[in-house]
Design a protein around this motif. Structure first.
Motif, PDB file in Angstrom:
ATOM      1  N   UNK A   4       0.866  -1.174   0.000  1.00 35.10           N
ATOM      2  CA  UNK A   4       0.000   0.000   0.000  1.00 35.10           C
ATOM      3  C   UNK A   4       0.905   1.225   0.000  1.00 35.10           C
ATOM      4  N   UNK A   5       0.665   2.134  -0.928  1.00 41.07           N
ATOM      5  CA  UNK A   5       1.464   3.345  -1.020  1.00 41.07           C
ATOM      6  C   UNK A   5       0.994   4.411  -0.044  1.00 41.07           C
ATOM      7  N   UNK A   6       1.878   5.367   0.200  1.00 42.25           N
ATOM      8  CA  UNK A   6       1.617   6.464   1.131  1.00 42.25           C
ATOM      9  C   UNK A   6       1.848   7.781   0.386  1.00 42.25           C
ATOM     10  N   UNK A   7       0.905   8.723   0.542  1.00 42.98           N
ATOM     11  CA  UNK A   7       1.089  10.083   0.011  1.00 42.98           C
ATOM     12  C   UNK A   7       1.008  11.056   1.177  1.00 42.98           C
ATOM     13  N   UNK A   8       2.023  11.893   1.284  1.00 46.91           N
ATOM     14  CA  UNK A   8       2.116  12.901   2.340  1.00 46.91           C
ATOM     15  C   UNK A   8       1.755  14.265   1.747  1.00 46.91           C
ATOM     16  N   UNK A   9       0.675  14.856   2.249  1.00 44.49           N
ATOM     17  CA  UNK A   9       0.192  16.128   1.734  1.00 44.49           C
ATOM     18  C   UNK A   9       0.381  17.195   2.806  1.00 44.49           C
ATOM     19  N   UNK A  58       0.868   4.650  -6.212  1.00 43.27           N
ATOM     20  CA  UNK A  58      -0.219   3.692  -6.366  1.00 43.27           C
ATOM     21  C   UNK A  58       0.280   2.293  -6.719  1.00 43.27           C
ATOM     22  N   UNK A  59      -0.375   1.315  -6.120  1.00 43.02           N
ATOM     23  CA  UNK A  59      -0.194  -0.090  -6.501  1.00 43.02           C
ATOM     24  C   UNK A  59      -1.569  -0.728  -6.492  1.00 43.02           C
ATOM     25  N   UNK A  60      -1.666  -1.976  -6.899  1.00 46.65           N
ATOM     26  CA  UNK A  60      -2.959  -2.655  -6.902  1.00 46.65           C
ATOM     27  C   UNK A  60      -3.523  -2.801  -5.485  1.00 46.65           C
ATOM     28  N   UNK A 111      -3.089  -5.302   4.140  1.00 49.08           N
ATOM     29  CA  UNK A 111      -3.961  -4.691   3.140  1.00 49.08           C
ATOM     30  C   UNK A 111      -4.440  -3.315   3.609  1.00 49.08           C
ATOM     31  N   UNK A 112      -5.051  -2.588   2.693  1.00 54.18           N
ATOM     32  CA  UNK A 112      -5.493  -1.217   2.932  1.00 54.18           C
ATOM     33  C   UNK A 112      -6.415  -1.110   4.142  1.00 54.18           C
ATOM     34  N   UNK A 113      -7.430  -1.955   4.195  1.00 53.16           N
ATOM     35  CA  UNK A 113      -8.411  -1.902   5.281  1.00 53.16           C
ATOM     36  C   UNK A 113      -7.761  -2.144   6.638  1.00 53.16           C
ATOM     37  N   UNK A 114      -6.895  -3.141   6.723  1.00 49.95           N
ATOM     38  CA  UNK A 114      -6.225  -3.464   7.988  1.00 49.95           C
ATOM     39  C   UNK A 114      -5.322  -2.329   8.437  1.00 49.95           C
TER      40      UNK A 114
END
Length: 123
Positions: A4-9, A58-60, A111-114
């Motif tokens: 899961x990728x991370x974006x810092x804004x 982004x990744x799947x 995963x994303x949800x976890x």
């Protein structure tokens, strides 16, 4: 393996870059991208920068967005709406602590949800 990728804004490019540096001292395998400041290098946020960071991180498995202040949240929400990608989630936790924990969680293959559930438990 995908993560899961991370974006810092952040309203500050320096803040976003500094936080990325902190995360990458420990986590190297997770894509961490920044969207700091405006397109002309001023304090503020940019939907275009956010979208480019989403594309790079982004990744799947998806991508999580972390932000510093209210208008960054609004621009992140708009960027998500404009994106054609799925599994992009905005996480409403402190930028530094939340993104750091998320990167650690992602590095273990969760995963994303976890990851979202575990990040939210701490705040």
């Amino acid at each position: 393996m995908e993560y899961v990728g991370i974006v810092l804004i952040s309203h500050s490019e320096k803040v976003a870059e500094g936080l990325k540096e902190i995360i990458q001292q420990v986590i190297l395998n997770v894509p961490v991208e920044v969207a700091g400041g405006t397109d002309d290098g001023e304090i503020g946020t940019s939907i275009e920068k956010i979208n480019r960071a989403i594309d790079r991180a982004y990744s799947s498995k998806g991508v999580l967005l972390f932000y510093d202040l209210g208008s960054a949240k609004m621009n992140a929400e708009l960027a998500i709406e404009l994106s054609e990608k799925e599994n992009i989630k905005l996480v409403d936790v402190p930028l530094l602590e939340g993104s750091y924990v998320a990167a650690v969680e992602s590095s273990t293959g969760k995963d994303l949800k976890t990851i979202i559930e575990n990040v939210n438990k701490g705040f």
